[in-house]
Write an enzyme that holds these catalytic residues in place. Structure first.
Site, PDB file in Angstrom:
ATOM      1  N   LYS A 287       0.839  -1.203   0.000  1.00  0.00           N
ATOM      2  CA  LYS A 287       0.000   0.000   0.000  1.00  0.00           C
ATOM      3  C   LYS A 287       0.873   1.252   0.000  1.00  0.00           C
ATOM      4  O   LYS A 287       1.997   1.212   0.489  1.00  0.00           O
ATOM      5  CB  LYS A 287      -0.857   0.034   1.284  1.00  0.00           C
ATOM      6  CG  LYS A 287      -2.024  -0.925   1.291  1.00  0.00           C
ATOM      7  CD  LYS A 287      -2.874  -0.733   2.528  1.00  0.00           C
ATOM      8  CE  LYS A 287      -4.040  -1.700   2.560  1.00  0.00           C
ATOM      9  NZ  LYS A 287      -5.003  -1.477   1.461  1.00  0.00           N
ATOM     10  N   ARG A 361     -10.671 -11.317   1.534  1.00  0.00           N
ATOM     11  CA  ARG A 361     -11.530 -12.363   0.972  1.00  0.00           C
ATOM     12  C   ARG A 361     -10.923 -13.752   1.133  1.00  0.00           C
ATOM     13  O   ARG A 361     -11.648 -14.741   1.180  1.00  0.00           O
ATOM     14  CB  ARG A 361     -11.828 -12.039  -0.505  1.00  0.00           C
ATOM     15  CG  ARG A 361     -10.603 -12.009  -1.389  1.00  0.00           C
ATOM     16  CD  ARG A 361     -10.824 -11.261  -2.689  1.00  0.00           C
ATOM     17  NE  ARG A 361     -10.967  -9.816  -2.474  1.00  0.00           N
ATOM     18  CZ  ARG A 361     -11.182  -8.921  -3.440  1.00  0.00           C
ATOM     19  NH1 ARG A 361     -11.265  -9.328  -4.705  1.00  0.00           N
ATOM     20  NH2 ARG A 361     -11.302  -7.645  -3.157  1.00  0.00           N
TER      21      ARG A 361
HETATM   22  N1  BES Z   1      -8.384  -3.469   4.059  1.00  0.00           N
HETATM   23  C1  BES Z   1      -8.483  -3.045   2.712  1.00  0.00           C
HETATM   24  C2  BES Z   1      -9.771  -2.271   2.419  1.00  0.00           C
HETATM   25  C3  BES Z   1      -9.943  -0.938   3.096  1.00  0.00           C
HETATM   26  C4  BES Z   1      -9.735   0.219   2.392  1.00  0.00           C
HETATM   27  C5  BES Z   1     -10.379  -0.856   4.398  1.00  0.00           C
HETATM   28  C6  BES Z   1      -9.936   1.449   2.996  1.00  0.00           C
HETATM   29  C7  BES Z   1     -10.567   0.361   5.016  1.00  0.00           C
HETATM   30  C8  BES Z   1     -10.353   1.524   4.321  1.00  0.00           C
HETATM   31  C9  BES Z   1      -8.450  -4.247   1.795  1.00  0.00           C
HETATM   32  O1  BES Z   1      -7.709  -5.334   2.218  1.00  0.00           O
HETATM   33  C10 BES Z   1      -7.846  -3.806   0.512  1.00  0.00           C
HETATM   34  O2  BES Z   1      -6.693  -3.487   0.511  1.00  0.00           O
HETATM   35  N2  BES Z   1      -8.650  -3.810  -0.540  1.00  0.00           N
HETATM   36  C11 BES Z   1      -8.208  -3.424  -1.815  1.00  0.00           C
HETATM   37  C12 BES Z   1      -8.722  -4.466  -2.769  1.00  0.00           C
HETATM   38  C13 BES Z   1      -8.176  -4.339  -4.140  1.00  0.00           C
HETATM   39  C14 BES Z   1      -6.711  -4.646  -4.166  1.00  0.00           C
HETATM   40  C15 BES Z   1      -8.951  -5.290  -5.013  1.00  0.00           C
HETATM   41  C16 BES Z   1      -8.793  -2.067  -2.139  1.00  0.00           C
HETATM   42  O3  BES Z   1      -9.949  -1.827  -1.813  1.00  0.00           O
HETATM   43  O4  BES Z   1      -8.073  -1.234  -2.679  1.00  0.00           O
HETATM   44 MN    MN Z   2      -5.681  -5.225   1.684  1.00  0.00          MN
END
Ligand code: BES
Ligand code: MN
Ligand code: ZN
Length: 511
Positions: A287, A361
């Site tokens: 990230k 997931r």
């Molecule tokens: N934990 C994150 C989602 C999230 C985003 C929670 C903002 C709280 C605030 C999740 O694991 C994630 O990183 N999701 C990605 C998925 C993508 C790579 C398909 C996302 O939403 O960017």
């Molecule tokens: Mn994630």
């Protein structure tokens, strides 16, 4: 702390005692009295519950409100020294808007709690002549006074020792039940906030599992909840490739915590599943740095299902509950899961991993399959799953997807609970997208950004064995990056706990 000393995860017990009484707020000797103000057609007026205070001020009230600039709009709080006009030295006026309902009362009570900073005792004289309003006033005040001070040099506590909720129906059975409910829910929400707010170096999967086990132990046999914790060796034996893959680069290995509550006479069985990523760095699909620290909150789903389970047991709801908290830390390192890896979920489904940041997931898939093996009558999963859901609904509304009936029941539970959920679809096209992989049963991800929250729901549905199911994506509302508002604190919010308890209550009744 995990690196260095070792901090035991215990949280200070609340110091405030609550009681419900039918008494006049004008005669109260509490250090502060909270009264509501509504916006009427002819200016601001004291809300029901506070009439005796209005009477005591008589014709002095209107000029006083006007001089103070009180309008009664939601969010407004004004403190007034009473100089002997009523029994209490301090009046706290909180805005309720027009025609206040339980949502307005819950928020106003939360605002009142934050404005009272130096009172040993407080009387609340907000509208509370129905059980629903009694609960809202109690819950709102308790949640508004929440603070997380574990990591601060300790100063004197600012929470009052005694809070009295005033209500004309205080002696009625259903009002007393609603009052107890408000206290139980507020306690469960506060515990969820504590877990979410705990820094990620102090809350890793084994420590989180231990903290949950400690709660079960403290409750004892009368607590009616039993626990099982699976460690990494047992997860390997069970083929839980989602939890193990996601947790593979962390030196704090994954855990699957199962709680069971089996009351006598329960006719229905509810399974709850929570995403418990104690820190989400994204893994190799790392990230950006700017908001990575907020990913300590990526276990909010697990914290919510665990706390809701204890609350359901405390309230003695006649429904069997089995709860799964899927705990892992998503890190980078030589043993990290790679984009391109194929992992096998518990039960044998293979998944091609294409983005290690779509980890939620994968851990949920293992836990969902475990849940289906118990053949529950319905499954709810709760997860901070996708940024796409935050883009779609903002950070105050959670998405709910799944079977039409279960989704409708979640929406009705959330209305009673006072939480905002909105139904989202799982379009047919998403079922195609999760099958585009050429080498495994399912694709975890497909790099088309659009509808990412719906793709995730379609993916999860594959692991529910066709049982009645709904998926609650709380990515936005689970963590408040801004300031406190109403009963919602800054940081972890404890969202979904109250909705889960209301869902369980209705589910128990519905034969
Ligand atoms: N934990 C994150 C989602 C999230 C985003 C929670 C903002 C709280 C605030 C999740 O694991 C994630 O990183 N999701 C990605 C998925 C993508 C790579 C398909 C996302 O939403 O960017
Ligand atoms: Mn994630
Ligand atoms: Zn995540």
């Amino acid at each position: 702390m995990e690196h260095g000393g070792s901090r035991v995860l215990t949280y200070p017990a609340p110091v405030t005692s609550y009681s419900l009484r039918n008494a006049s707020p004008a005669k109260s000797r509490a250090d502060a009295v909270v009264v509501g103000v509504v916006t009427g057609s002819s200016g601001p007026a004291i809300a029901p519950g506070g009439q005796d205070v209005a009477k005591a001020y008589g014709r002095k009230l209107a000029p006083l409100l006007s001089a103070l600039g009180v309008t009664g709009k939601p969010g407004e709080t004004v403190k007034v020294p009473t100089s002997g006009t009523i029994g209490s030295p301090m009046l706290v006026l909180v805005g309720l808007g027009k025609d206040p309902d339980h949502l307005a009362v819950r928020r106003a009570a939360g605002n009142a709690a934050r404005s009272v900073t130096n009172a040993a005792s407080v009387a609340i004289a907000l509208p509370a002549d129905t059980p629903e309003l009694v609960r809202a006033a109690t819950e709102g005040y308790a949640l508004g006074s929440y603070s997380f001070t574990t990591y601060k040099a300790s100063g004197p506590s600012t929470s009052p020792g005694e809070v009295v909720v005033l209500s004309s129906v205080a002696r009625k059975k259903d009002a007393i039940a609603a009052f107890e409910e408000g206290k139980v829910i507020a306690g469960a929400v506060a515990r969820t906030r504590d877990f979410v707010n705990t820094p990620p170096n102090d809350l890793r999967p084994p420590g989180f599992a231990d903290a949950i086990a400690e709660i079960v132990k403290e409750r004892g046999r009368g607590g009616k909840v039993t626990i099982q914790v699976l460690d990494e060796t047992q997860l390997a034996e069970l083929g839980c490739g989602g939890l193990l893959g996601v947790g593979s680069a962390s030196d704090a290995p994954p855990r699957l915590v199962t709680l069971t509550y089996t009351p006598k006479g329960a006719k229905r069985h509810l399974a709850l599943v929570g995403k418990g990523i104690t820190f989400d760095s994204g893994g190799l699909s790392i990230k950006p740095a700017a908001s990575m620290h907020e990913m300590k909150s990526d276990m909010a789903g697990a914290a919510a299902v665990v706390s809701a389970t204890f609350a359901i047991a405390d309230l003695g709801l006649p429904v069997q509950v089995t709860t799964y908290a899927a705990l892992a830390e998503n890190m980078l390192g030589g043993s990290a899961m790679r984009p391109g890896d194929v992992i096998t979920i518990h039960g044998g489904t293979t998944v091609e991993v294409l983005n290690t940041d779509a980890e939620g997931r994968l851990v949920l898939a293992d836990a969902l399959v475990m849940a289906t093996e118990q053949k529950p009558d319905a499954i709810l999963d709760v997860a901070t799953l996708t940024g796409a859901m935050v883009v779609a609904l903002g950070d105050k509304i959670s998405g709910v997807m799944g079977g039409d009936d279960v989704v409708a029941d979640v929406l009705s539970a959330s209305a009673t609970a006072g939480e905002d959920f909105w139904p989202m679809p799982i379009p047919e096209q998403m079922s195609e997208r999760i099958h585009t992989t050429k080498i495994a049963d399912l694709s975890q991800h497909d790099w088309i950004r659009w509808g990412g929250g719906l793709f995730a729901a379609a993916f999860l549905r594959e692991f529910t064995a066709g049982l009645p199911w709904a998926h609650l994506d709380i990515a936005g509302p689970s963590f408040n990056s801004g300031g406190p508002a109403g009963h919602v604190s800054s940081g972890g919010t404890g969202v979904a706990v109250s909705t889960l308890v209301e869902f369980a209550r209705a589910f128990a009744d519905d034969k």
